[in-house]
Design an enzyme around this catalytic site. Structure first.
Site, PDB file in Angstrom:
ATOM      1  N   LEU A 239       0.816  -1.208   0.000  1.00  0.00           N
ATOM      2  CA  LEU A 239       0.000   0.000   0.000  1.00  0.00           C
ATOM      3  C   LEU A 239       0.852   1.261   0.000  1.00  0.00           C
ATOM      4  O   LEU A 239       0.481   2.269  -0.607  1.00  0.00           O
ATOM      5  CB  LEU A 239      -0.940  -0.010   1.210  1.00  0.00           C
ATOM      6  CG  LEU A 239      -1.991  -1.119   1.243  1.00  0.00           C
ATOM      7  CD1 LEU A 239      -2.889  -0.961   2.467  1.00  0.00           C
ATOM      8  CD2 LEU A 239      -2.830  -1.140  -0.034  1.00  0.00           C
TER       9      LEU A 239
ATOM     10  N   SER B 262      -6.003   1.021  10.330  1.00  0.00           N
ATOM     11  CA  SER B 262      -6.713  -0.109   9.730  1.00  0.00           C
ATOM     12  C   SER B 262      -8.139  -0.078  10.245  1.00  0.00           C
ATOM     13  O   SER B 262      -8.420   0.478  11.314  1.00  0.00           O
ATOM     14  CB  SER B 262      -6.044  -1.432  10.136  1.00  0.00           C
ATOM     15  OG  SER B 262      -6.851  -2.541   9.801  1.00  0.00           O
TER      16      SER B 262
ATOM     17  N   TYR C 211      -2.144  -6.818  16.851  1.00  0.00           N
ATOM     18  CA  TYR C 211      -2.252  -5.963  15.664  1.00  0.00           C
ATOM     19  C   TYR C 211      -3.428  -5.005  15.805  1.00  0.00           C
ATOM     20  O   TYR C 211      -3.296  -3.794  15.574  1.00  0.00           O
ATOM     21  CB  TYR C 211      -2.414  -6.810  14.410  1.00  0.00           C
ATOM     22  CG  TYR C 211      -2.659  -5.988  13.162  1.00  0.00           C
ATOM     23  CD1 TYR C 211      -1.602  -5.381  12.486  1.00  0.00           C
ATOM     24  CD2 TYR C 211      -3.954  -5.808  12.655  1.00  0.00           C
ATOM     25  CE1 TYR C 211      -1.827  -4.618  11.339  1.00  0.00           C
ATOM     26  CE2 TYR C 211      -4.176  -5.046  11.518  1.00  0.00           C
ATOM     27  CZ  TYR C 211      -3.109  -4.454  10.864  1.00  0.00           C
ATOM     28  OH  TYR C 211      -3.344  -3.690   9.740  1.00  0.00           O
TER      29      TYR C 211
ATOM     30  N   LYS D 224      -3.194  -0.815  15.955  1.00  0.00           N
ATOM     31  CA  LYS D 224      -3.837   0.115  15.028  1.00  0.00           C
ATOM     32  C   LYS D 224      -4.812   1.043  15.753  1.00  0.00           C
ATOM     33  O   LYS D 224      -5.001   2.201  15.341  1.00  0.00           O
ATOM     34  CB  LYS D 224      -4.531  -0.660  13.911  1.00  0.00           C
ATOM     35  CG  LYS D 224      -3.552  -1.345  12.958  1.00  0.00           C
ATOM     36  CD  LYS D 224      -2.561  -0.352  12.360  1.00  0.00           C
ATOM     37  CE  LYS D 224      -1.649  -0.981  11.328  1.00  0.00           C
ATOM     38  NZ  LYS D 224      -0.700  -0.003  10.731  1.00  0.00           N
TER      39      LYS D 224
ATOM     40  N   THR E  27      -3.506  -6.688  -1.817  1.00  0.00           N
ATOM     41  CA  THR E  27      -2.091  -6.504  -2.096  1.00  0.00           C
ATOM     42  C   THR E  27      -1.511  -7.819  -2.601  1.00  0.00           C
ATOM     43  O   THR E  27      -2.161  -8.870  -2.561  1.00  0.00           O
ATOM     44  CB  THR E  27      -1.344  -6.073  -0.831  1.00  0.00           C
ATOM     45  OG1 THR E  27      -1.466  -7.115   0.154  1.00  0.00           O
ATOM     46  CG2 THR E  27      -1.920  -4.773  -0.270  1.00  0.00           C
TER      47      THR E  27
END
Length: 306
Positions: A60, A195, A210, A214, A245
């Site tokens: 990204l 995110s 994670y 974020k 991606t």
């Protein structure tokens, strides 16, 4: 839509038999029909802006750089962990800037810089190199980040620490150095990439650290925005949903059921394409969002609204 396009094509042909109308099978939207050069609100232009993007050699981060180049940016620092990959990406983006334009390679100044964003000293060196090359930095995107999927009981501590060092501390170091350089020049724009996971709990994959990292990035942006608002340094957040991606495609190709799950949970029924983020990142980094700070844009196909 096809009927309307056919009528329009017929009218064009009647008024000018030499007009070549594109085949409708290749047209996604009516705006895809080539006419004159499109007019865009000048505030969206990145022309004259000096940009710095971390995690920019691939994924990204690289897509954000492409969006800036396509919006007129010709001066940019590509920051990534491996210098060779950063320099290769800079070369490719330089070539992109010259496609269908009057620019020559010598008119474009895009450099690749090695940087480990988890190290404050490394981030400072990256900014020093950027300032030496360009003299200023106007728009910064903190895109470097990692994700891993471990159940909470099984997550190794060293992996948790590494994730936070990159996702949270790296974003903070990147934003802080940006502001230190932007304030004396009169301001700038900082975009932290979070995110949709900052707002929801992803299923079925377990990724608690994670998600928490974020969420920290999202709130960090709001806090820094308030701290630097009167200095004209804006801090906003871009929160992508599931994006196709190269890495994500590889994972889903080996797990089609996971792909079906993600698509079924997304109201738009599909995984996002990386260039679905282009408009949002240009908006946040450009003067088009000049009265916007401490905000989050979620580009997730509606995932977080249900």
């Amino acid at each position: 839509m096809a009927a309307r396009l056919s009528l329009r094509a017929s009218a064009l042909l009647r008024s000018n038999p030499r007009v070549v109308v594109p085949r409708l099978s290749n047209v996604r939207y009516s705006s895809d029909i080539p006419t004159r050069s499109p007019k865009t609100l000048p505030a969206f232009s990145m022309e004259g802006k000096v940009c710095l993007v971390t995690g920019a050699a691939r994924g990204l981060g690289n897509e954000f750089c492409r969006a800036f180049v396509q919006s007129g940016c010709t001066t940019m620092a590509i920051v990534d962990l491996k210098e060779s990959e950063a320099k290769e990406a800079a070369k490719e983006l330089t070539e992109l800037a010259c496609v269908n334009s009057d620019l020559k390679e010598e008119d474009v100044r895009i450099i690749g810089i090695e940087c480990d964003v988890s190290s404050e000293l490394s981030v400072q060196r990256a900014y020093a190199e950027t300032l030496t090359a360009f003299g200023r930095v106007d728009s910064v995107v903190a895109s470097a980040g990692i994700v891993e999927n471990y159940a909470a009981f099984d997550y190794p501590f060293d992996r948790i620490k590494r994730l936070y060092d990159i996702n949270v501390h790296g974003a903070f170091f990147t934003a802080r150095e940006a502001a230190r350089n932007m304030i004396p020049q009169g301001g700038g724009s900082i975009v932290l990439v979070a995110s949709m996971s900052a707002n929801i709990i992803n299923i079925p994959q377990p990724q608690t650290p994670y998600n928490a990292s974020k969420a920290a990035v999202r709130h960090m942006a709001s806090s820094l925005a308030v701290e630097w608002a009167k200095k004209n340094v804006r801090v906003n957040v871009l929160s992508p949903g599931y994006m196709a991606t190269k890495l994500t495609r590889t994972i889903l190709n080996h797990d089609p059921e996971l792909k079906k799950t993600w698509e079924s949970l997304t109201p738009m029924g599909r995984i996002g394409e990386p260039d679905d983020l282009s408009g949002a990142i240009v908006y946040l980094a450009s003067d088009a969002s000049r009265f916007m700070t401490g905000s989050e844009i979620r580009v997730d196909g509606g995932y977080t609204i249900i």
